[in-house]
Design an enzyme around this catalytic site. Structure first.
Site, PDB file in Angstrom:
ATOM      1  N   HIS A   1       0.804  -1.230   0.000  1.00  0.00           N
ATOM      2  CA  HIS A   1       0.000   0.000   0.000  1.00  0.00           C
ATOM      3  C   HIS A   1       0.832   1.273   0.000  1.00  0.00           C
ATOM      4  O   HIS A   1       0.438   2.259   0.609  1.00  0.00           O
ATOM      5  CB  HIS A   1      -0.955   0.040   1.205  1.00  0.00           C
ATOM      6  CG  HIS A   1      -1.873  -1.132   1.298  1.00  0.00           C
ATOM      7  ND1 HIS A   1      -2.865  -1.368   0.376  1.00  0.00           N
ATOM      8  CD2 HIS A   1      -1.957  -2.143   2.195  1.00  0.00           C
ATOM      9  CE1 HIS A   1      -3.522  -2.462   0.713  1.00  0.00           C
ATOM     10  NE2 HIS A   1      -2.993  -2.962   1.803  1.00  0.00           N
ATOM     11  N   HIS A   2       1.980   1.252  -0.691  1.00  0.00           N
ATOM     12  CA  HIS A   2       2.856   2.422  -0.658  1.00  0.00           C
ATOM     13  C   HIS A   2       3.131   3.009  -2.043  1.00  0.00           C
ATOM     14  O   HIS A   2       4.291   3.332  -2.342  1.00  0.00           O
ATOM     15  CB  HIS A   2       4.201   2.060  -0.010  1.00  0.00           C
ATOM     16  CG  HIS A   2       4.098   1.469   1.350  1.00  0.00           C
ATOM     17  ND1 HIS A   2       5.068   0.658   1.904  1.00  0.00           N
ATOM     18  CD2 HIS A   2       3.128   1.577   2.299  1.00  0.00           C
ATOM     19  CE1 HIS A   2       4.717   0.286   3.123  1.00  0.00           C
ATOM     20  NE2 HIS A   2       3.533   0.824   3.386  1.00  0.00           N
ATOM     21  N   PRO A   3       2.143   3.191  -2.918  1.00  0.00           N
ATOM     22  CA  PRO A   3       2.481   3.759  -4.228  1.00  0.00           C
ATOM     23  C   PRO A   3       3.023   5.185  -4.094  1.00  0.00           C
ATOM     24  O   PRO A   3       2.491   5.993  -3.338  1.00  0.00           O
ATOM     25  CB  PRO A   3       1.140   3.761  -4.979  1.00  0.00           C
ATOM     26  CG  PRO A   3       0.089   3.662  -3.936  1.00  0.00           C
ATOM     27  CD  PRO A   3       0.705   2.919  -2.787  1.00  0.00           C
TER      28      PRO A   3
END
Ligand SMILES: Cc1cc2nc3c(=O)[nH]c(=O)nc-3n(C[C@H](O)[C@H](O)[C@H](O)COP(=O)(O)OP(=O)(O)OC[C@H]3O[C@@H](n4cnc5c(N)ncnc54)[C@H](O)[C@@H]3O)c2cc1C
Length: 511
Positions: free
Chosen positions: A448-450
């Site tokens: 969940h780290h774009p």
């Protein structure tokens, strides 16, 4: 027609920081626009509930395109559409990163503000650390950073002991200096409840007379006068309306910020043309450099006895390691492990019953795969084409294999023998490189780290300069996850808040 001195688009993590810090100056009239509404779902505040919040009405619920590197799978990418943004959905782990991560930012921008030393005042200013104030930690900032101890799951304690027995250094907490090693996760939790960026920064100051928060307002595109951005076209109560400001801060996040630029005609000319958008500025890198952390979900073990439910947020301890020598204390790390006091698997596997199993996650800290975000139409409703190009480099595939190997080594360690009955996934017979690669392709999920889609840099191709101003234009700054040129070793939220704090501290100099 509304006018402001500063208009902030997006009341998410970075937007909440900016609204609070910039409105400290009573002479600035600040507008804060958010597509979502104030949180009303009580589950948001309950740390254990975070995995279940996805796909609820306040999630933008993006999807990637099928990924060649992950068996053609489509990956859900949740993002918060709510006051507090993605910090209302996130897993609450607070990890700043390694000093070398920020040295790369300083190098990319030619600006020491983005080095670890340059960002340290912002990290300290943002936090109230449960361990107290020190040279590295803040004691009186808006955001609670809580280092748990007695609430830690006994399984997580055993995993940490297995790491120590393997020679992995103990580092106390992830944000005190060295990152290679094992520690409980520092968490943005206060009195057992989530603290979102909005809880920390925005809610306490919403009464300021110079700040106006507009919720349920979606920004369609920017309004330009020559090379100056003067306002935005938004939808208020179903009607198009223009809002104007001297300076505009785009804080819509790694997906929505580049999309908004592209809907406004600032992006790769060919892609804009294909999407039916008139091109104002051919800017190839808008939407480029898209990257993310993956986690392998997971190396799952059937427990010999019932695993008690997590009293925190399930994933209670990250272990950052040098892949070649996990005992090496100096960083930066290149792989990470994490222990979840529950079964954690991708959609490709059937999870064993809750309480019957636990998981060691594994991942690559500095992936080299780079993808692209593409606009597909002029309207907000047009879904973006999201292609992170997961596992498209040999570097990422090799380290993902190695990370899983280390997870299994720790998982089969003596210190976990009281808990471990048997390895369920990938399964003890899965050993060959081809079998491992097949498992990885089916098991990896987003961490969940774009980031990276409006990267900052000193080169002419970068989207924003070292001061976060949109190159080639006046009056517009991008301040969120999209400006990160290369991902930090760990979860990115702490770094995003520090970016916003640093930008706000220098705001008086911006025109
Ligand atoms: C499920 C999940 C788990 C995570 N776990 C962690 C973790 O444990 N630790 C960690 O460090 N990080 C974690 N992250 C990542 C972290 O939460 C995000 O990177 C961070 O919150 C992004 O901040 P931002 O300010 O860039 O964007 P956001 O916080 O996403 O804010 C963007 C805001 O802009 C609004 N917006 C967008 N488009 C428009 C528009 N057109 N008009 C008006 N408003 C608009 C959005 O609604 C949103 O409120 C997680 C993220 C998710 C989703």
């Amino acid at each position: 027609m509304k006018t402001f001195d500063v208009l902030i688009i997006g009341a998410g993590s970075a937007g909440s920081v900016l609204a609070a810090r910039l409105s400290e100056n009573p002479d600035l009239k600040i507008g804060l626009i958010e597509a979502g509404e104030q949180p009303t779902d009580p589950d948001i505040a309950i740390p254990q509930k975070w995995p279940s919040l996805q796909d609820r009405p306040y999630d933008w619920a993006y999807r990637t395109v099928p990924q060649a590197g992950t068996a053609g799978r489509v990956h859900p990418w949740p993002r918060g559409r709510i006051v507090g943004g993605s910090s209302c959905l996130h897993a609450m782990a607070h990890v700043r990163g390694h000093a070398a991560d920020f040295a790369a930012w300083a190098e990319a921008t030619g600006d020491a503000r983005w080095s670890y030393e340059g960002l340290l005042p912002a990290f300290r200013r943002s936090e109230s650390f449960s361990g107290g104030e020190s040279a590295v930690h803040g004691g009186s900032g808006p955001l609670t950073v809580y280092l748990p101890d007695e609430e830690l799951s006994p399984v997580v304690r055993a995993y940490m002991a297995a790491g120590l027995a393997r020679g992995v250094p103990a580092i106390g907490d992830h944000n005190a200096g060295p990152l290679n090693g094992v520690a409980p996760n520092s968490l943005t939790i206060r009195n057992g409840r989530r603290v979102s960026a909005a809880d920390a920064y925005l809610m306490p100051i919403l009464g300021r007379p110079n700040l106006e928060l507009l919720t349920g307002v979606r920004v369609h595109r920017l309004i330009l006068n020559g090379d100056r951005v003067t306002g935005v076209l938004a939808e208020i109560d179903g009607q198009p309306q223009q809002l104007f400001a001297e300076r505009i801060c785009l804080c819509a996040g790694a997906i929505a910020s580049p999309l908004l630029l592209m809907r406004s005609g600032i992006g790769p000319a060919e892609e804009l043309k294909a999407a039916g958008i008139a091109c104002l500025a051919d800017r190839k890198e808008v939407g480029g450099n898209l990257h993310d952390h993956l986690l392998t979900a997971g190396n799952v073990y059937r427990a010999r006895r019932e695993v008690p439910p997590s009293r925190l947020q399930h994933s209670e301890s990250l272990m950052y390691l040098n892949a070649e020598d996990p005992t090496r204390p100096d960083g930066p790390p290149d792989v990470v492990l994490g222990c979840v006091a529950a079964p954690s698997v991708s959609e490709g596997f059937a999870a064993p019953a809750y309480g019957s199993a636990y998981t060691i996650l594994s991942g690559v800290t500095h992936p080299t795969s780079r993808g692209r975000l593409t606009v597909t139409g002029p309207d907000l409703e047009a879904p973006p084409r999201i292609d992170p190009a997961y596992l498209s480099t040999e570097h990422d595939r090799r380290l993902a294999r190695r990370a899983l190997e280390l997870a299994r080594e720790i998982g089969h360690g003596e210190a976990l023998s009281d808990w471990k009955e048997t390895e369920i996934f990938p399964g003890i017979d899965v050993r060959s490189e081809a079998e491992i690669d097949d498992f990885l392709a089916r098991a990896v999920i987003t961490h969940h780290h774009p980031v990276g889609t409006c990267r900052m840099g000193k080169d002419a191709e970068s989207v924003v300069d070292a001061g976060l101003k949109l190159r080639g234009f006046e009056g517009l700054y991008v301040v969120d996850a999209s400006v990160i040129p290369s991902i930090t070793s760990g979860p990115v939220h702490a770094a995003i808040l520090a970016i916003a704090e640093t930008f706000a501290a220098g705001f008086a100099d911006k025109t």
